[in-house]
Design an enzyme around this catalytic site. Structure first.
Site, short mmCIF file in Angstrom:
data_model
loop_
_atom_site.label_atom_id
_atom_site.label_comp_id
_atom_site.label_asym_id
_atom_site.label_seq_id
_atom_site.Cartn_x
_atom_site.Cartn_y
_atom_site.Cartn_z
N ARG A 115 0.75 -1.34 0.18
CA ARG A 115 0.09 0.10 0.16
C ARG A 115 0.77 1.21 -0.12
O ARG A 115 1.89 1.39 0.73
CB ARG A 115 -0.82 0.04 1.20
CG ARG A 115 -2.38 -0.96 1.20
CD ARG A 115 -3.16 -0.34 0.12
NE ARG A 115 -4.36 -1.45 -0.05
CZ ARG A 115 -4.23 -2.48 -0.71
NH1 ARG A 115 -3.15 -2.67 -1.64
NH2 ARG A 115 -5.55 -3.29 -0.65
N ASP A 151 4.32 -0.18 -7.10
CA ASP A 151 3.19 -0.41 -7.70
C ASP A 151 1.93 0.18 -6.88
O ASP A 151 0.94 0.16 -7.31
CB ASP A 151 2.85 -1.91 -7.31
CG ASP A 151 1.62 -2.57 -8.25
OD1 ASP A 151 1.48 -2.13 -9.46
OD2 ASP A 151 0.75 -3.12 -7.58
N GLU A 198 -2.70 7.66 -4.85
CA GLU A 198 -2.89 7.03 -6.03
C GLU A 198 -4.51 7.21 -6.45
O GLU A 198 -4.99 6.92 -7.74
CB GLU A 198 -2.74 5.57 -6.11
CG GLU A 198 -3.43 4.77 -5.16
CD GLU A 198 -2.91 3.05 -5.13
OE1 GLU A 198 -1.66 2.84 -5.11
OE2 GLU A 198 -3.92 2.29 -5.50
N HIS A 232 -0.71 -0.04 -9.72
CA HIS A 232 -1.66 -0.94 -8.79
C HIS A 232 -1.99 -2.18 -9.59
O HIS A 232 -3.04 -2.51 -9.75
CB HIS A 232 -2.76 -0.33 -8.08
CG HIS A 232 -3.00 -0.83 -6.98
ND1 HIS A 232 -3.25 -0.30 -5.73
CD2 HIS A 232 -3.13 -2.32 -6.47
CE1 HIS A 232 -3.74 -1.22 -4.76
NE2 HIS A 232 -3.29 -2.64 -5.43
P1 NAI Z 1 -1.38 -11.23 4.93
O1 NAI Z 1 -2.40 -10.92 5.89
O2 NAI Z 1 -1.37 -12.89 4.61
O3 NAI Z 1 0.06 -10.77 5.41
C1 NAI Z 1 0.20 -9.64 6.12
C2 NAI Z 1 1.42 -9.90 6.98
O4 NAI Z 1 1.73 -8.45 7.55
C3 NAI Z 1 1.11 -10.73 8.25
O5 NAI Z 1 2.16 -11.76 8.39
C4 NAI Z 1 0.96 -9.84 9.33
O6 NAI Z 1 1.42 -10.25 10.67
C5 NAI Z 1 2.04 -8.71 8.99
N1 NAI Z 1 1.75 -7.65 9.85
C6 NAI Z 1 0.88 -6.97 10.29
N2 NAI Z 1 0.89 -5.77 10.97
C7 NAI Z 1 2.20 -5.59 10.70
C8 NAI Z 1 3.37 -4.86 11.15
N3 NAI Z 1 2.89 -3.69 11.88
N4 NAI Z 1 4.68 -4.74 10.68
C9 NAI Z 1 4.93 -5.86 10.09
N5 NAI Z 1 4.24 -6.84 9.55
C10 NAI Z 1 2.97 -6.64 10.01
O7 NAI Z 1 -1.58 -10.42 3.57
P2 NAI Z 1 -1.24 -10.60 2.19
O8 NAI Z 1 -2.16 -11.23 1.40
O9 NAI Z 1 0.13 -11.16 2.14
O10 NAI Z 1 -1.12 -9.14 1.53
C11 NAI Z 1 -0.18 -8.15 2.10
C12 NAI Z 1 -0.66 -6.78 1.38
O11 NAI Z 1 -0.59 -6.86 0.12
C13 NAI Z 1 -2.10 -6.38 1.79
O12 NAI Z 1 -2.24 -5.84 3.12
C14 NAI Z 1 -2.45 -5.26 0.52
O13 NAI Z 1 -2.30 -4.22 1.23
C15 NAI Z 1 -1.17 -5.91 -0.29
N6 NAI Z 1 -1.79 -6.20 -1.56
C16 NAI Z 1 -1.55 -5.52 -3.00
C17 NAI Z 1 -1.95 -5.97 -4.02
C18 NAI Z 1 -1.75 -5.27 -5.10
O14 NAI Z 1 -2.33 -5.47 -6.26
N7 NAI Z 1 -0.62 -4.25 -5.24
C19 NAI Z 1 -2.93 -7.20 -4.04
C20 NAI Z 1 -3.08 -7.76 -2.84
C21 NAI Z 1 -2.69 -7.40 -1.92
#
Ligand code: NAI
Length: 345
Positions: A231, A255, A260, A292
């Site tokens: 993000r 990305d 954005e 994105h």
């Molecule tokens: P997920 O929920 O599986 O993993 C997120 C990880 O971040 C977890 O291990 C969690 O413990 C950790 N986390 C939470 N708070 C934290 C903090 N304060 N400091 C460090 N780590 C922390 O999520 P996933 O599926 O891996 O997605 C990650 C991010 O990717 C999403 O939140 C979303 O913003 C982004 N995303 C971007 C896309 C794009 O098209 N550019 C598409 C899909 C997701």
């Protein structure tokens, strides 16, 4: 019939949603506009709204939707920082698509990284003009380099596997480290100090907003490459630009961008871009911006549509329990009803 107001609809959304929706007597009202306080009225007559990352679903929008009888906010994304989940509690159920293709995002992060470090974008433009000079195209080997991964969830872990395939040393920081994962967790400061490449894969929260700021950049290695497919708000873009101008940051692969919402996903060519910070970043030779698109694969689009239609069905049929419901109590063992297989409210 379930009627769904589908905000911020793009041409690539329609085929998959029409396909899965038609199987379940679900009608989508595709709206090109984003959901916000000015457009919320367009949802009148629908039982659900389907929103994406740049729709604004704040308390005011939620109250208006609730007043018009909308029962469900279905996010067709994993991240939900644009929805005031607490304000929705007790009024409108919120569901999301927790994973549609973590591979799509992790692979895009690596695609950006390789493009940037091996100067593929420059070579592509050069050879199209029959310029076969190699000057300025020197990259560096990934093998043996240290990559710092922030957030080791679904996407972060796949990115780690990809990096290991390149023979990179992986260190990571996560607020909730995964036990027995074989990942070397370090403090954020240590990650900043040791990483040649830093890739962000954690959600945007109050705690993580601007986690990459001037103080963090100060602690990084000279020449560090920063990748953000998570993000935009994770990075203070002004500090990033300063770091690039000071030659501290070797390259940035973005990305996502904090501002954005009114820019990405649209064709702005031929317009004057009013965002000077983004214009300046794009003008830098060592910055690559994609708008994105990390999620944008055929597999992901199908999974998004199938899961969203499934989420809507589970909320409106049978006992109304949906595994993908979000509420501010989720994850709180004492208060989370979902973990007890009950509706959140
Ligand atoms: P997920 O929920 O599986 O993993 C997120 C990880 O971040 C977890 O291990 C969690 O413990 C950790 N986390 C939470 N708070 C934290 C903090 N304060 N400091 C460090 N780590 C922390 O999520 P996933 O599926 O891996 O997605 C990650 C991010 O990717 C999403 O939140 C979303 O913003 C982004 N995303 C971007 C896309 C794009 O098209 N550019 C598409 C899909 C997701």
């Amino acid at each position: 019939m379930t009627k769904v107001a589908f905000f911020d609809a793009k041409a690539y959304d329609k085929p998959s949603f029409e396909h899965y929706g038609s199987e379940h007597d679900m009608q989508f009202r595709f709206l090109e506009t984003k959901l916000n306080e000015d457009t919320v009225e367009l949802a009148r007559g629908c039982n659900a709204v389907c929103v994406f990352v740049n729709d604004t679903v704040n308390a005011a929008v939620i109250d208006r939707l609730y007043a018009m009888g909308v029962k469900l906010i279905a996010l067709r994304s994993a991240g939900y920082n644009n929805v005031d989940v607490q304000a929705a509690f007790g009024k409108i159920h919120v569901v999301h698509v927790p994973a549609y293709s973590p591979y799509a995002v992790a692979e895009h992060a690596m695609a950006l990284l390789l493009t940037s470090v091996r100067r593929i974008h420059k070579a592509y433009n050069r050879t199209r003009e029959f310029n076969f000079s190699l000057s300025g195209l020197t990259g560096f080997d990934f093998h043996g380099k240290t990559v710092g991964v922030i957030g080791t969830g679904k996407i972060g872990r796949i990115f780690i596997d990809i990096c290991r395939g390149f023979g990179m040393k992986v260190i990571a920081y996560d607020r909730f480290p995964a036990p027995d994962s074989g990942i070397e967790y370090v403090t954020l400061d240590e990650l900043f100090a040791r990483s040649d490449i830093i890739s962000l894969h954690c959600p945007l929260t109050d705690e993580t907003r601007h986690m990459i700021n001037a103080a963090a950049i100060e602690k990084m290695k000279k020449g560090v490459v920063i990748v953000n497919t998570s993000r935009g708000g994770l990075i203070d873009a002004e500090a990033l630009l300063e770091g690039i101008k000071a030659r501290k940051i070797g390259a940035a692969c973005l990305d996502v961008y904090e501002e954005e919402a009114d820019i990405f996903f649209e064709d702005r060519s031929g317009h004057i871009l009013n965002d000077e910070l983004l214009s300046r970043l794009i003008s830098m030779p060592n910055v690559i911006v994609t708008s994105h698109q990390a999620f944008l694969t055929e597999e992901a689009l199908n999974n998004i549509a199938e899961t969203t239609v499934g989420n809507i069905l589970s909320c409106f049929e049978n006992d109304g329990i949906c595994d993908n419901e979000l509420c501010y109590r989720c994850g709180n063992i004492e208060r989370c009803k979902k973990e007890r297989k009950e509706k959140c409210f």
